[in-house]
Design an enzyme around this catalytic site. Structure first.
Site, PDB file in Angstrom:
ATOM      1  N   SER A  68      56.373  21.055 126.727  1.00  0.00           N
ATOM      2  CA  SER A  68      55.718  22.267 126.228  1.00  0.00           C
ATOM      3  C   SER A  68      54.363  22.031 125.580  1.00  0.00           C
ATOM      4  O   SER A  68      53.701  22.992 125.185  1.00  0.00           O
ATOM      5  CB  SER A  68      56.640  22.976 125.222  1.00  0.00           C
ATOM      6  OG  SER A  68      57.712  23.599 125.879  1.00  0.00           O
ATOM      7  N   LYS A 232      50.781  20.694 118.248  1.00  0.00           N
ATOM      8  CA  LYS A 232      51.564  21.398 119.268  1.00  0.00           C
ATOM      9  C   LYS A 232      52.515  20.400 119.882  1.00  0.00           C
ATOM     10  O   LYS A 232      52.108  19.341 120.355  1.00  0.00           O
ATOM     11  CB  LYS A 232      50.668  22.000 120.354  1.00  0.00           C
ATOM     12  CG  LYS A 232      51.461  22.669 121.479  1.00  0.00           C
ATOM     13  CD  LYS A 232      52.163  23.916 120.996  1.00  0.00           C
ATOM     14  CE  LYS A 232      53.261  24.368 121.963  1.00  0.00           C
ATOM     15  NZ  LYS A 232      54.540  23.657 121.732  1.00  0.00           N
ATOM     16  N   THR A 233      53.791  20.749 119.870  1.00  0.00           N
ATOM     17  CA  THR A 233      54.837  19.835 120.327  1.00  0.00           C
ATOM     18  C   THR A 233      55.276  20.108 121.766  1.00  0.00           C
ATOM     19  O   THR A 233      54.921  21.108 122.387  1.00  0.00           O
ATOM     20  CB  THR A 233      56.078  19.968 119.434  1.00  0.00           C
ATOM     21  OG1 THR A 233      56.555  21.314 119.529  1.00  0.00           O
ATOM     22  CG2 THR A 233      55.760  19.642 117.995  1.00  0.00           C
ATOM     23  N   GLY A 234      56.082  19.202 122.255  1.00  0.00           N
ATOM     24  CA  GLY A 234      56.799  19.374 123.518  1.00  0.00           C
ATOM     25  C   GLY A 234      58.063  18.543 123.459  1.00  0.00           C
ATOM     26  O   GLY A 234      58.058  17.446 122.889  1.00  0.00           O
TER      27      GLY A 234
END
Length: 291
Positions: A68, A232-234
C-alpha cells in the site's frame, strides 16, 4: 527462547550502537547489514539526507513489493492532475457497495457510496483506505497511468500493475508492483521537495503523511520526539512471506528532512510488532546518521 520485547531490544540496540563509529556512509551500511542479519529477514533501505545532499542504505537497488505504500504516489498524482486542470479535487466519485474492500475505514463509512476526490486521496494516505485507492486508480486510468506518472518524474524503476488487493503479492519470477529503496527515496524527495508539485500541493501531501495513523510504530517510532515527521506504510506479501513497508520524512526544527524508505520481508514466525520494531530500528539508524 527470548521474549518478543527482549528480541526487539537486541535488534534495535545492537544495530544502532554502530552509528557514530566513523564518519560517512560505512557505519550506516554496517548497522543496516547487522540489523538484517539479526532480524533473520530481508531488509531494503534508502536514506537521502536532503540537507547534506548525501545518500546511504542497504540493498538499495534490489526490488521489493510496494504493497500500500504506492498510495503516497497515487495521492501526489491526484494533486498534480488537479494542478493541471485534468480533474477537480471537489469532483465526487462513486462506487458500488460490492466494490468495498477490507480495510476501507473512510469509504465504508460513506453512506452514499461517494466522496470528493480530495477526501479519497487523503483517506488513501492517512488511513490507507483500499477502496479509496482503487476508485482513484480507476479515475486516473489504471495502474499503468501511475507508472507513467513515475516515469514523468524521473523514476525509471517503480511500477504498478494491479489493483488492491492483488498488488500486495509479487508473483515469483516477476517484478509486478515493485520498486527499489533508492528509486522510491528519490521519488519521495521529488514529491515533497522538488518541482513535481507546486508548493501548496507539497504542503498538503506532507500534512497528510504527518496525519497518517498506520505507521506510528515503524520508521517514525525511531525518530526523535521533537522531529517533524510523516510517513506512508504498506503491508503485504504472500502467506508465510510478509512484507512491512514504510516511506517517511523527518527532521528537527529548522533542518531539511531525511527521506527514508524501508522494506522488510520478515521471517514467517516473526510477530507483526517485532517486524515493525525492525523498521523503528531503521528509523533510529537514519536519525543517528543525521547528527
Amino acid at each position: 527462547m527470548s521474549s518478543p520485547i527482549h528480541r526487539r531490544h537486541l535488534l534495535v540496540g545492537g544495530a544502532v550502537a554502530l552509528i557514530g563509529a566513523a564518519p560517512g556512509q560505512e557505519p550506516v551500511t554496517e548497522a543496516l547489514r547487522t540489523l538484517e542479519r539479526r532480524s533473520g529477514g530481508r531488509l531494503g533501505v534508502g536514506i537521502v539526507d536532503t540537507a547534506r545532499g548525501t545518500s546511504a542504505g542497504w540493498r538499495q537497488h534490489e526490488r521489493f513489493t510496494q504493497a500500500s505504500s504506492f498510495k503516497l504516489s497515487l495521492a501526489a498524482m491526484i494533486l498534480a492532475e488537479a494542478e493541471r486542470g485534468r480533474l477537480a479535487l471537489t469532483d465526487v466519485l462513486r462506487w458500488p457497495r460490492d466494490d468495498l474492500l477490507p480495510h476501507s475505514p473512510v469509504t465504508a463509512a460513506a453512506i452514499a457510496g461517494s466522496l470528493p476526490i480530495r477526501d479519497l486521496a487523503r483517506a488513501a494516505v492517512v488511513t490507507s483506505d483500499n477502496t479509496a485507492a482503487n476508485v482513484l486508480l480507476r479515475r486516473i486510468g489504471g495502474p499503468a497511468r501511475l507508472t507513467a506518472f513515475w516515469r514523468s518524474t524521473g523514476d525509471r524503476i517503480s511500477r504498478l500493475d494491479r489493483y488492491e488487493p492483488a498488488l500486495n503479492v509479487t508473483p515469483p519470477g516477476t517484478s509486478l508492483d515493485t520498486t527499489t529503496p533508492a528509486a522510491m527515496a528519490a521519488t519521495v524527495g521529488r514529491l515533497l521537495r522538488g518541482k513535481v508539485l507546486q508548493p501548496a500541493s507539497r504542503t498538503v501531501l506532507g500534512d497528510w503523511m504527518i496525519a497518517a495513523d498506520t505507521g506510528r510504530q515503524r520508521l517514525r517510532a525511531g525518530f526523535p520526539n521533537d522531529w517533524r515527521a510523516g510517513d506512508k506504510t504498506g503491508t503485504g506479501g504472500a502467506a508465510g512471506h510478509p512484507i512491512f513497508v514504510d516511506l517517511a520524512f523527518g527532521a528537527p526544527p529548522g533542518r531539511a528532512p531525511l527521506i527514508v524508505t524501508a522494506y522488510f520481508e520478515s521471517p514467517a514466525a516473526m510477530a507483526s510488532a517485532e517486524a515493525e520494531a525492525v523498521l523503528a530500528a531503521v528509523g533510529r539508524i537514519a536519525a543517528g546518521s543525521a547528527k
